[in-house]
Design a protein around this motif. Structure first.
Motif, mmCIF file in Angstrom:
data_model
loop_
_atom_site.group_PDB
_atom_site.id
_atom_site.type_symbol
_atom_site.label_atom_id
_atom_site.label_comp_id
_atom_site.label_asym_id
_atom_site.label_seq_id
_atom_site.Cartn_x
_atom_site.Cartn_y
_atom_site.Cartn_z
ATOM 1 N N UNK A 1 0.848 -1.199 0.000
ATOM 2 C CA UNK A 1 0.000 0.000 0.000
ATOM 3 C C UNK A 1 0.877 1.240 0.000
ATOM 4 N N UNK A 2 0.548 2.195 -0.873
ATOM 5 C CA UNK A 2 1.277 3.461 -0.953
ATOM 6 C C UNK A 2 0.465 4.547 -0.255
ATOM 7 N N UNK A 3 1.023 5.120 0.808
ATOM 8 C CA UNK A 3 0.339 6.184 1.537
ATOM 9 C C UNK A 3 0.514 7.518 0.806
ATOM 10 N N UNK A 4 -0.393 8.478 1.044
ATOM 11 C CA UNK A 4 -0.320 9.761 0.321
ATOM 12 C C UNK A 4 0.997 10.502 0.497
ATOM 13 N N UNK A 5 1.657 10.340 1.656
ATOM 14 C CA UNK A 5 2.903 11.075 1.899
ATOM 15 C C UNK A 5 4.119 10.371 1.327
ATOM 16 N N UNK A 6 3.906 9.217 0.652
ATOM 17 C CA UNK A 6 5.004 8.558 -0.032
ATOM 18 C C UNK A 6 5.489 7.284 0.611
ATOM 19 N N UNK A 7 5.153 7.058 1.853
ATOM 20 C CA UNK A 7 5.592 5.831 2.512
ATOM 21 C C UNK A 7 4.842 4.627 1.939
ATOM 22 N N UNK A 8 5.463 3.475 2.037
ATOM 23 C CA UNK A 8 4.835 2.232 1.591
ATOM 24 C C UNK A 8 4.891 1.223 2.725
ATOM 25 N N UNK A 9 3.899 0.332 2.749
ATOM 26 C CA UNK A 9 3.943 -0.757 3.711
ATOM 27 C C UNK A 9 3.224 -1.972 3.155
ATOM 28 N N UNK A 10 3.707 -3.118 3.577
ATOM 29 C CA UNK A 10 3.107 -4.378 3.174
ATOM 30 C C UNK A 10 1.909 -4.643 4.071
ATOM 31 N N UNK A 11 0.712 -4.716 3.482
ATOM 32 C CA UNK A 11 -0.493 -4.938 4.280
ATOM 33 C C UNK A 11 -0.937 -6.398 4.251
ATOM 34 N N UNK A 12 -0.315 -7.189 3.385
ATOM 35 C CA UNK A 12 -0.560 -8.628 3.388
ATOM 36 C C UNK A 12 0.656 -9.313 2.802
ATOM 37 N N UNK A 13 1.056 -10.411 3.435
ATOM 38 C CA UNK A 13 2.197 -11.180 2.940
ATOM 39 C C UNK A 13 1.890 -12.662 3.068
ATOM 40 N N UNK A 14 2.298 -13.438 2.055
ATOM 41 C CA UNK A 14 2.119 -14.886 2.071
ATOM 42 C C UNK A 14 3.380 -15.536 1.541
ATOM 43 N N UNK A 15 3.858 -16.529 2.275
ATOM 44 C CA UNK A 15 5.043 -17.272 1.868
ATOM 45 C C UNK A 15 4.718 -18.759 1.835
ATOM 46 N N UNK A 16 5.354 -19.481 0.922
ATOM 47 C CA UNK A 16 5.137 -20.917 0.809
ATOM 48 C C UNK A 16 6.450 -21.589 0.466
ATOM 49 N N UNK A 17 6.603 -22.836 0.890
ATOM 50 C CA UNK A 17 7.842 -23.553 0.605
ATOM 51 C C UNK A 17 8.013 -23.782 -0.887
ATOM 52 N N UNK A 18 6.918 -24.191 -1.578
ATOM 53 C CA UNK A 18 7.015 -24.427 -3.011
ATOM 54 C C UNK A 18 6.588 -23.189 -3.801
ATOM 55 N N UNK A 19 5.322 -22.810 -3.706
ATOM 56 C CA UNK A 19 4.849 -21.623 -4.417
ATOM 57 C C UNK A 19 3.550 -21.136 -3.802
ATOM 58 N N UNK A 20 3.294 -19.867 -3.997
ATOM 59 C CA UNK A 20 2.006 -19.275 -3.654
ATOM 60 C C UNK A 20 1.093 -19.460 -4.856
ATOM 61 N N UNK A 21 -0.102 -19.973 -4.626
ATOM 62 C CA UNK A 21 -1.027 -20.223 -5.733
ATOM 63 C C UNK A 21 -1.223 -18.967 -6.566
ATOM 64 N N UNK A 22 -1.452 -19.157 -7.844
ATOM 65 C CA UNK A 22 -1.531 -18.061 -8.810
ATOM 66 C C UNK A 22 -2.463 -16.954 -8.317
ATOM 67 N N UNK A 23 -1.967 -15.729 -8.277
ATOM 68 C CA UNK A 23 -2.769 -14.595 -7.822
ATOM 69 C C UNK A 23 -3.542 -14.014 -8.997
ATOM 70 N N UNK A 24 -4.731 -13.476 -8.693
ATOM 71 C CA UNK A 24 -5.573 -12.915 -9.735
ATOM 72 C C UNK A 24 -6.489 -11.864 -9.125
ATOM 73 N N UNK A 25 -7.532 -11.459 -9.866
ATOM 74 C CA UNK A 25 -8.445 -10.428 -9.373
ATOM 75 C C UNK A 25 -9.178 -10.861 -8.116
#
Length: 711
Positions: free
Chosen positions: A293-317
């Protein structure tokens, strides 16, 4: 690569390649055309009305009241072909895509028309090859791409502004995706308006360092020509991506810092309801996914994170669905091993696990801010039903009563939805329901098809499970001839796809070329082996890093299981597949040691080194780190094993296949020739991965004829 090649609509089939077709596939296409659907459904903003596309007419209906559709285009307009349409935010205008010139699987250029005040007029007069057009949220602008640059068209002044000016074929792309993003991430519009319409965020692809693929075109010309495009094969360079934001009032552009890693993916971008820019970030291995997420003042932060040993299932809409300015739903499988919904807050993080159980959420239908409607496999991996549940995970309700497969088109605000239902014995039934699942009225029921199927006693799928020699239980179906006699012995054709996360064995109505064989006295069987989807993460991901190893074992086990049935002619078992399924059919023919009398492989991958980065590397890692996973199961490397005295092999490929390149078949035949193996081959000049534009009939009739002759 798609999980399965979906048959082209019968209406389209009837218009291509029909002269050479025989009666068997023509009959299949006729039955498919009788399976009723409602096309081009759009919910209106009031949630009380919807529109459909019927021929070249856009018609408006009430959800609650039955009646004739209201024609929204003036009778005087002459639109040759309505390929797509979009309403302006106030619904006073309609943006119409008229006709299409295909580029690749999802992309096409078109002529855009604007319907407003009872008049339909062409727009974008300066555009040469426009595509991916859309309204701004305030309805003042239309953004579009043309020849790799991004533009905005001011509706009131009829003036065009150029947003980017460095777009160039096979070099730089602004606002639309490159080949591999389009194919594997399933989108082409790589820009997004802010909610107030004042900013336009877009992706810039620099594909100048991506290796060039040259695909020969013949087109009946005296001198053939090469069609060149950038295609990143496994382990090779991808496009370098940048994220930009253009201020549409001042014209200023600024680049968004997406991190120090240049070899990464940004598979989606957009704005929160209150106007903050967000984007997905996925590493090259595709085992770490972040939503930033990009805040109006320019800072960024991760609002969701997912990690997997093999792969994270294909992301979409459907991976993330915003509920309001602060909360959003995430669909993921890493926490429990099954795909479920979780409610997150931008400020506070995880709020609740919304769904849970040894089953999977297959899609989010919609939310009204208090509840979420979703499709799931709770009753069976073979079925899809609609449920609703509160966002805290309580008060879950099943809304669809049928045992089969539902797809859902929701109204705005989720007051109504249009459901399309079928199962193995029942063609499509389309109904309007209220938010509680009560049927309001029926739109289509495929009555003529149902009556014909019943009168002819057309055989239906019989679902079963069996356990392989290794102890794995697989889902499968078979279709037996209507006059089946267990005292006789029948030939069997295995039809499969087998790719990671795919599903062939589903309780839904369908018909394809294999059904013509059932009429000729064949048994058709399909089994979903290890690596296929909707049975949890463990079952799906065990094929990671060794594509074609376990899947081939399971298809060989299926053949042996069928051969053991007293009513099966064990000397007459064949196998067929297309794309990933073609890779499997070839592999089974070579490794089967004569188990298969016949194999048909259409557009097969024969070495995963020849396929694209995103699809191949998510399931097989990069070849630099897993060479054995690429080579040990490549059909090219065990071509010597074909027992051509027992197994007839038919290879089919289109020379203009931009997806699975003709190179795959060429290199396999080179290896087969080296070992003196005999095989058959059918080449379709200038046809793509789906055998379009002109050979959809011919290829299927060829497969029918070949099976009847050699099995």
């Amino acid at each position: 690569m798609k999980k399965r090649l979906i048959p082209v609509l019968a209406a389209a089939l009837l218009g291509s390649g029909t002269l050479a077709a025989r009666d068997e596939y023509r009959e299949i296409a006729r039955l498919a055309s009788m399976n009723e659907r409602v096309y081009g459904i759009r919910s209106m903003a009031d949630g009380e009305h919807y529109t459909t596309l019927e021929g070249n007419e856009i018609l408006r209906y009430s959800y609650a009241q039955e009646g004739p559709g209201e024609r929204l285009l003036p009778r005087s307009c002459d639109v040759q072909t309505v390929s797509d349409y979009t309403f302006s935010p106030d619904e006073r205008m309609i943006l119409i895509a008229s006709g299409r010139t295909p580029i690749y699987r999802h992309s096409y250029t078109t002529q855009y028309l604007l319907a407003a005040d009872g008049v339909v007029r062409p727009i974008l007069p300066e555009a040469e090859a426009p595509r991916d057009a859309s309204f701004s949220p305030d309805g003042r602008l239309i953004a579009y791409s043309d020849r790799n640059d991004l533009y905005v068209y001011e509706i009131a002044t009829k003036k065009t502004r150029r947003i980017t000016d460095d777009g160039a074929w096979n070099s730089v792309i602004n606002g639309t995706t490159d080949w591999v993003y389009e194919e594997e991430f399933g989108f082409t519009r790589a820009y997004a308006f802010s909610p107030d319409g004042k900013r336009l965020a877009y992706l810039r692809f620099d594909e100048s360092q991506v290796p060039l693929m040259e695909m020969m075109r013949f087109d009946g010309k005296l001198y053939n020509e090469a069609y060149s495009f950038k295609y990143p094969k496994a382990g090779e360079k991808n496009s370098t991506l940048q994220l930009w934001v253009a201020d549409l009032e001042t014209g200023a552009k600024s680049r968004i810092d997406t991190g120090s890693e240049t070899d990464q993916y940004i598979p989606r971008l957009g704005f929160t309801p209150d106007g903050r820019l967000w984007y997905y970030r996925l590493n090259r291995r595709q085992n770490t996914f972040e939503m930033v997420l990009c805040e109006p003042h320019g800072a960024q932060r991760v609002i969701y994170e997912e990690r997997a040993q093999q792969y994270v299932e294909r992301v979409d809409d459907g991976t993330v669905t915003f509920v309001d300015n602060d909360s959003f739903l995430v669909r993921q499988e890493s926490h429990t091993g099954y795909m479920h919904l979780y409610l997150y807050s931008i400020r506070r993080g995880l709020l609740a696990q919304v769904t849970k159980g040894a089953w999977e959420v297959t899609g989010v239908v919609g939310t009204d801010g208090k509840r979420v409607w979703y499709l799931s496999t709770e009753t069976s991996p073979l079925r899809r039903n609609l449920y609703s549940v509160r966002l805290d995970g309580k008060d879950k309700r099943r809304l669809t009563p049928g045992e089969g497969y539902y797809s859902i088109a929701p109204s705005r605000g989720m007051k109504y939805y249009i459901s399309t239902f079928s199962n193995a014995s029942t063609p499509n039934r389309v109904e309007i329901c209220d938010s509680e699942g009560n049927v309001v009225r029926t739109l289509a029921d495929s009555r003529a098809l149902r009556e014909e199927l019943a009168a002819r006693k057309v055989p239906v799928k019989e679902f079963f499970t069996f356990t392989t020699e290794r102890g794995d239980t697989l889902n499968a179906y078979m279709i037996r001839p209507r006059d089946f006699d267990p005292s006789k012995r029948y030939p069997v054709l295995l039809t499969q796809y087998s790719g990671p996360g795919s599903q062939q064995v589903a309780d839904r109505w369908s018909v394809d070329w294999e059904d013509a064989l059932v009429e000729k006295g064949y048994v058709v069987v399909s089994a979903d082996g290890r690596g296929t989807g909707f049975r949890g993460e463990k079952f799906k991901k065990q094929t990671y890093g060794r594509l074609g190893a376990l899947e081939v074992e399971d298809q060989l086990s299926t053949a042996r299981y069928m051969a053991a049935q007293p009513w099966v002619d064990a000397d007459r078992i064949g196998i067929y597949g297309w794309s990933y399924g073609g890779f499997m059919a070839v592999s089974c023919a070579l490794k089967g040691h004569g188990l298969f009398r016949m194999a048909i492989a259409v557009a097969p991958v024969t070495s995963w080194r020849y396929y694209d980065t995103i699809y191949t590397e998510i399931y097989n890692n990069l070849p630099q780190y897993n060479a054995a996973g690429y080579d040990d199961n490549s059909p090219i490397n065990f071509a010597r094993m074909l027992d051509d005295e027992k197994t007839r092999l038919l290879l089919i490929h289109g020379t203009a296949d931009d997806n699975v390149h003709f190179q795959n078949t060429v290199e396999l035949t080179r290896a087969l020739n080296r070992y003196g193996k005999q095989y058959d081959m059918m080449v379709y000049p200038d046809q793509n991965h789906s055998m379009l534009p002109s050979d959809t009939y011919n290829v299927r009739q060829k497969m029918i004829d070949y099976t009847l002759e050699h099995l």
